[in-house]
Design a protein around this motif. Structure first.
Motif, PDB file in Angstrom:
ATOM      1  N   VAL A 122       0.831  -1.211   0.000  1.00 38.12           N
ATOM      2  CA  VAL A 122       0.000   0.000   0.000  1.00 38.12           C
ATOM      3  C   VAL A 122       0.868   1.265   0.000  1.00 38.12           C
ATOM      4  O   VAL A 122       1.153   1.854   1.035  1.00 38.12           O
ATOM      5  N   TYR A 123       1.263   1.678  -1.199  1.00 35.25           N
ATOM      6  CA  TYR A 123       2.028   2.915  -1.335  1.00 35.25           C
ATOM      7  C   TYR A 123       1.410   3.857  -2.359  1.00 35.25           C
ATOM      8  O   TYR A 123       1.880   4.981  -2.544  1.00 35.25           O
ATOM      9  N   ASP A 124       0.335   3.411  -3.039  1.00 32.02           N
ATOM     10  CA  ASP A 124      -0.324   4.238  -4.047  1.00 32.02           C
ATOM     11  C   ASP A 124      -1.707   3.655  -4.296  1.00 32.02           C
ATOM     12  O   ASP A 124      -2.056   2.591  -3.777  1.00 32.02           O
ATOM     13  N   ASP A 125      -2.504   4.344  -5.118  1.00 29.05           N
ATOM     14  CA  ASP A 125      -3.838   3.851  -5.444  1.00 29.05           C
ATOM     15  C   ASP A 125      -3.758   2.585  -6.290  1.00 29.05           C
ATOM     16  O   ASP A 125      -2.850   2.425  -7.124  1.00 29.05           O
ATOM     17  N   ALA A 126      -4.723   1.700  -6.104  1.00 29.49           N
ATOM     18  CA  ALA A 126      -4.792   0.464  -6.882  1.00 29.49           C
ATOM     19  C   ALA A 126      -5.272   0.770  -8.297  1.00 29.49           C
ATOM     20  O   ALA A 126      -6.057   1.694  -8.523  1.00 29.49           O
ATOM     21  N   HIS A 127      -4.791  -0.028  -9.268  1.00 28.23           N
ATOM     22  CA  HIS A 127      -5.203   0.168 -10.659  1.00 28.23           C
ATOM     23  C   HIS A 127      -5.989  -1.046 -11.149  1.00 28.23           C
ATOM     24  O   HIS A 127      -6.241  -2.001 -10.394  1.00 28.23           O
ATOM     25  N   LEU A 128      -6.370  -1.015 -12.418  1.00 27.59           N
ATOM     26  CA  LEU A 128      -7.241  -2.062 -12.948  1.00 27.59           C
ATOM     27  C   LEU A 128      -6.550  -3.416 -13.029  1.00 27.59           C
ATOM     28  O   LEU A 128      -7.218  -4.450 -13.058  1.00 27.59           O
ATOM     29  N   GLY A 129      -5.216  -3.429 -13.077  1.00 23.01           N
ATOM     30  CA  GLY A 129      -4.515  -4.709 -13.004  1.00 23.01           C
ATOM     31  C   GLY A 129      -4.772  -5.392 -11.672  1.00 23.01           C
ATOM     32  O   GLY A 129      -5.006  -6.599 -11.602  1.00 23.01           O
ATOM     33  N   ASP A 184       7.696  -1.397   3.286  1.00 23.21           N
ATOM     34  CA  ASP A 184       8.354  -1.835   2.060  1.00 23.21           C
ATOM     35  C   ASP A 184       9.181  -0.662   1.545  1.00 23.21           C
ATOM     36  O   ASP A 184       8.902   0.503   1.859  1.00 23.21           O
ATOM     37  N   ASP A 185      10.195  -0.971   0.740  1.00 27.87           N
ATOM     38  CA  ASP A 185      11.036   0.099   0.195  1.00 27.87           C
ATOM     39  C   ASP A 185      10.222   1.103  -0.618  1.00 27.87           C
ATOM     40  O   ASP A 185      10.494   2.312  -0.595  1.00 27.87           O
ATOM     41  N   LYS A 186       9.197   0.625  -1.348  1.00 30.22           N
ATOM     42  CA  LYS A 186       8.379   1.539  -2.147  1.00 30.22           C
ATOM     43  C   LYS A 186       7.596   2.491  -1.249  1.00 30.22           C
ATOM     44  O   LYS A 186       7.432   3.673  -1.576  1.00 30.22           O
ATOM     45  N   ILE A 187       7.102   1.983  -0.133  1.00 26.38           N
ATOM     46  CA  ILE A 187       6.369   2.836   0.807  1.00 26.38           C
ATOM     47  C   ILE A 187       7.297   3.896   1.381  1.00 26.38           C
ATOM     48  O   ILE A 187       6.941   5.084   1.481  1.00 26.38           O
ATOM     49  N   ILE A 188       8.501   3.472   1.744  1.00 23.90           N
ATOM     50  CA  ILE A 188       9.455   4.403   2.354  1.00 23.90           C
ATOM     51  C   ILE A 188       9.883   5.469   1.352  1.00 23.90           C
ATOM     52  O   ILE A 188       9.974   6.663   1.683  1.00 23.90           O
ATOM     53  N   ARG A 189      10.133   5.068   0.099  1.00 29.31           N
ATOM     54  CA  ARG A 189      10.505   6.055  -0.924  1.00 29.31           C
ATOM     55  C   ARG A 189       9.379   7.058  -1.138  1.00 29.31           C
ATOM     56  O   ARG A 189       9.617   8.261  -1.262  1.00 29.31           O
ATOM     57  N   GLY A 210       0.456  -5.675 -24.935  1.00 26.73           N
ATOM     58  CA  GLY A 210       1.283  -6.842 -24.684  1.00 26.73           C
ATOM     59  C   GLY A 210       2.097  -6.788 -23.419  1.00 26.73           C
ATOM     60  O   GLY A 210       2.818  -7.734 -23.107  1.00 26.73           O
ATOM     61  N   GLN A 211       2.008  -5.700 -22.654  1.00 26.33           N
ATOM     62  CA  GLN A 211       2.768  -5.571 -21.414  1.00 26.33           C
ATOM     63  C   GLN A 211       1.822  -5.496 -20.229  1.00 26.33           C
ATOM     64  O   GLN A 211       0.756  -4.874 -20.297  1.00 26.33           O
ATOM     65  N   LYS A 212       2.228  -6.130 -19.128  1.00 24.05           N
ATOM     66  CA  LYS A 212       1.421  -6.104 -17.917  1.00 24.05           C
ATOM     67  C   LYS A 212       1.193  -4.667 -17.463  1.00 24.05           C
ATOM     68  O   LYS A 212       2.112  -3.852 -17.463  1.00 24.05           O
ATOM     69  N   MET A 213      -0.055  -4.357 -17.080  1.00 19.94           N
ATOM     70  CA  MET A 213      -0.348  -3.032 -16.541  1.00 19.94           C
ATOM     71  C   MET A 213       0.396  -2.857 -15.226  1.00 19.94           C
ATOM     72  O   MET A 213       0.277  -3.681 -14.318  1.00 19.94           O
ATOM     73  N   SER A 214       1.182  -1.796 -15.117  1.00 19.93           N
ATOM     74  CA  SER A 214       1.951  -1.567 -13.894  1.00 19.93           C
ATOM     75  C   SER A 214       2.296  -0.092 -13.778  1.00 19.93           C
ATOM     76  O   SER A 214       2.322   0.643 -14.773  1.00 19.93           O
ATOM     77  N   LYS A 215       2.581   0.321 -12.565  1.00 12.58           N
ATOM     78  CA  LYS A 215       2.932   1.719 -12.326  1.00 12.58           C
ATOM     79  C   LYS A 215       4.303   2.053 -12.907  1.00 12.58           C
ATOM     80  O   LYS A 215       4.535   3.164 -13.385  1.00 12.58           O
ATOM     81  N   SER A 216       5.220   1.081 -12.864  1.00 16.66           N
ATOM     82  CA  SER A 216       6.571   1.353 -13.351  1.00 16.66           C
ATOM     83  C   SER A 216       6.582   1.643 -14.845  1.00 16.66           C
ATOM     84  O   SER A 216       7.399   2.430 -15.324  1.00 16.66           O
ATOM     85  N   LEU A 217       5.659   1.031 -15.597  1.00 20.99           N
ATOM     86  CA  LEU A 217       5.586   1.266 -17.042  1.00 20.99           C
ATOM     87  C   LEU A 217       4.682   2.448 -17.385  1.00 20.99           C
ATOM     88  O   LEU A 217       4.586   2.832 -18.556  1.00 20.99           O
ATOM     89  N   LYS A 218       4.015   2.991 -16.386  1.00 20.98           N
ATOM     90  CA  LYS A 218       3.120   4.142 -16.566  1.00 20.98           C
ATOM     91  C   LYS A 218       2.053   3.865 -17.635  1.00 20.98           C
ATOM     92  O   LYS A 218       1.679   4.747 -18.414  1.00 20.98           O
ATOM     93  N   ASN A 219       1.566   2.636 -17.662  1.00 19.78           N
ATOM     94  CA  ASN A 219       0.526   2.258 -18.628  1.00 19.78           C
ATOM     95  C   ASN A 219      -0.756   1.850 -17.908  1.00 19.78           C
ATOM     96  O   ASN A 219      -1.491   0.990 -18.370  1.00 19.78           O
TER      97      ASN A 219
END
Length: 642
Positions: A41-48, A83-88, A317-326
């Motif tokens: 839990v470090y950001d809003d959930a997406h459709l993935g 988690d590291d993402k939460i801390i960042r 063709g790529q998994k929906m994720s925050k890192s890919l900003k898709n």
């Protein structure tokens, strides 16, 4: 596990690559133990995320629907709140890490509620169980399957020790662990003995000498709120990614406080968690020790025999994720205009793709402002699901309106008060139209509904949760039912409202038609219940039946009440009119007769005035217009339609 009891649902087991029966351990009583990897839990959930948790929710509802009576589905889900993402993210925003995690945890469960996802039976937060996680890692180290790194003092899983003592029949570990980002992993490789090893406890830089086996890890160390650290034998730090879930399953499903006697029947998560996360969870649980001789790892499938993974939501063709900003967040997708319907449409989209398959979407087609009429391309998943949603909703509302308005209780009541001539008039109109085709279609529909019920149950319980075929079966059933529904409406449209009701009460519309529609409606309702499609049965949907055409939500819901109220008013009004016509009461003297006549007329006037007030109140306060007929009957309709 001492024995297994099948619970009536067969789904794919990632461990065996086969569809197999789900089974509960006999020593767990009637409880089916299920662990699901929850959110970080470090950001809003997406459709993935939504796709995974809707798949989980559908499976849970199917288990609850079809498991043997008395079975309790005990779904435990973790929340990774450190988690590291939460801390960042906390550093970027200047927030306290714990507050940031609590904020996004609340938003996550709020999003799940909007999507109709049932909350887990129990939620286990990592920070609430840090002492148990430390104890779990210590036991792995004591059993000889962990070591401290030479540079930071962090604790690592020892793959070499595992390969040397692995259970008979288990293949040696060969794949490198990839649980860290590249920069962190490169640094870790300098202190790990093998690239197969992975971190159990991350000791903070320069803190290895501060290890204290006796210190409590119940709360973060003072002064570390921004970058939280917990005491441990290996120095202040935080748990590794994989150790959290292994320890939490021991908390959630162990018979004993030492983590032994585990009763875990199913473990689920997204396909991206299959490796390395779930693979490493299994290794940790194996070496944690299930046997008296704890130096020998337990067979990997003894911890949990059944793993199921959901396919990803993909964009180009790529998994929906925050890192890919898709990505598109759940809140962005639902919007503010009819979010309940958009949530239902997305669930239908998920049902129309097998839960293990990749699900390709176009983010632009999912935006709230995107209307199907504005797009020039062929219909996509959203358009198809939206059309399916309208069809199901229309069928449910039309059938409910018909069955409700002309239900058995109402038919009997109206038959008692209506004139016999009304039934005769309706009979003549039916003769002109011809009701025989309705009866034949009804028998066919009833048979189709019974077959569809069995076929849907087979799809959901025996065919690896085949919701795709189940949706198609529902569509075929609705198509056949709509044909009969249209015939019934055309038949009922022959006379005025009271006349139609009288005809039904006399059995002039074949009872088979109502029974068949009731059966089809039940099958569709059972499917919706088992898959989490929420259609308010009292809401006025598109294409409401001729009995409720044009009425708002409130009027559709109040139909039977208004029927009774209008009929009561009609009876009262007729009584008042009869009293008004009573001109010669039998009395001993003319004076007494005149006095009685005045009293009767006064009473009649009060009754008629009361019916007029009721009529006016219905019009002014409920928007309902009451119409009185010369034969004494009354009907109602929406005031705007007068």
């Amino acid at each position: 596990m001492t024995g297994l009891r099948p619970i009536g649902v067969n789904i794919y087991n990632t461990l065996t690559r086969r569809v197999q029966p789900l089974a509960a351990s006999l020593d767990g009583g009637h409880r089916f133990g299920w662990y699901s990897c929850g959110p970080t839990v470090y950001d809003d959930a997406h459709l993935g995320h939504a796709r995974s948790y809707i798949s989980q929710d559908v499976l849970r509802r199917v288990l609850t629907t079809y498991a043997p009576p008395g079975t309790t589905v005990d779904l435990v889900q973790n929340v990774t709140d450190v988690d590291d993402k939460i801390i960042r993210r906390a550093r970027e925003t200047g927030a306290v890490a714990a507050d940031l995690a609590a904020h996004f945890e609340a938003r996550f469960f709020g999003d799940m509620a909007l999507l109709g996802v049932t909350p887990p039976s129990r939620t286990l937060r990592v920070t609430d169980h840090m002492e148990a996680i430390v104890a779990y890692a210590r036991r792995i180290e004591a059993n000889g399957f962990a070591y401290r790194g030479g540079r930071t003092g962090s604790l690592y899983f020892d793959s070499t020790a595992y390969n040397a003592g692995r259970p008979a029949g288990e293949a040696p570990l060969q794949l490198a662990s990839e649980e860290e980002p590249d920069d962190v992993q490169t640094a870790a490789l300098r202190e790990k003995r093998s690239s197969l090893d992975f971190c159990l406890w991350k000791t903070a830089p320069g803190m290895a000498s501060a290890g204290d086996p006796t210190a409590s890890a119940a709360r973060p160390l003072p002064g570390t709120e921004q970058d939280p650290l917990w005491a441990s034998p290996w120095g202040p730090g935080r748990p590794g990614w994989h150790i959290e879930c292994s320890a939490l399953t021991a908390i959630g499903f162990s018979a004993g406080s030492d983590g032994q006697g585990l009763r875990l029947d199913l473990h689920t998560g997204g396909r991206d968690l299959e490796f390395p996360h779930h693979a490493n969870e299994r290794l940790q649980c194996s070496v944690h020790g299930f046997h008296e001789c704890s130096s020998v790892p337990a067979p990997l499938d003894e911890w949990c025999r059944h793993f199921t993974h959901y396919g990803p939501l993909a964009v180009s063709g790529q998994k929906m994720s925050k890192s890919l900003k898709n990505f598109i967040t759940i809140q962005e997708f639902l919007g503010t205009e009819d979010p309940a319907r958009r949530a239902r449409i997305f669930r239908l989209m998920c049902l129309m793709v097998h839960y293990r398959s990749d699900f390709e979407v176009d983010p632009q087609s999912l935006a709230p402002e995107a209307a199907s009429g504005d797009r020039q391309s062929s219909p996509g998943p959203f358009d198809i699901a939206a059309a399916t949603d309208r069809r199901i909703q229309s069928f449910i509302h039309q059938t409910d309106a018909l069955l409700e308005r002309y239900g058995q209780a109402l038919r009997q009541e109206v038959a008692r008060v209506m004139r016999p001539s009304a039934g005769a008039l309706y009979a003549s109109s039916l003769t002109a139209i011809g009701a025989a085709p309705v009866a034949g279609a009804a028998r066919q529909l009833y048979a189709t509904a019974c077959h569809t019920r069995a076929a849907i149950a087979d799809c959901l319980t025996n065919q690896d949760l085949d919701t795709v075929r189940a949706v198609r079966l529902v569509g075929v059933l609705i198509g056949e039912a709509n044909a009969l529904l249209s015939d019934c409406m055309a038949t009922l449209g022959a006379g005025t409202d009271p006349v139609m009701v009288a005809g039904l009460s006399a059995g002039l519309l074949p009872r088979d038609a109502l029974d068949a529609l009731r059966q089809a409606r039940a099958v569709v309702g059972e499917f919706c219940h088992a898959t989490g499609l929420d259609y308010d049965p009292r809401a006025a949907g598109p294409g409401a039946s001729m009995a409720l055409a044009g009425e708002g939500h409130a009027l559709a819901s109040a139909g039977p009440i208004l029927d009774s109220a209008v009929q009561l008013r009609a009876a009262t009004r007729q009584g008042g009119l009869r009293l008004m016509k009573l001109t010669r009461p039998a009395c001993e003297s003319a004076a007494e007769g005149e006095a009685l006549r005045a009293a009767v007329r006064s009473t009649a006037g009060e009754l008629l005035a009361a019916t007029d007030r009721t009529r006016d109140d219905l019009r002014d306060r409920a928007g309902v217009a009451v119409r009185d007929f010369p034969n004494g009957a009354s009907s109602w309709q929406r005031a705007a339609e007068e």
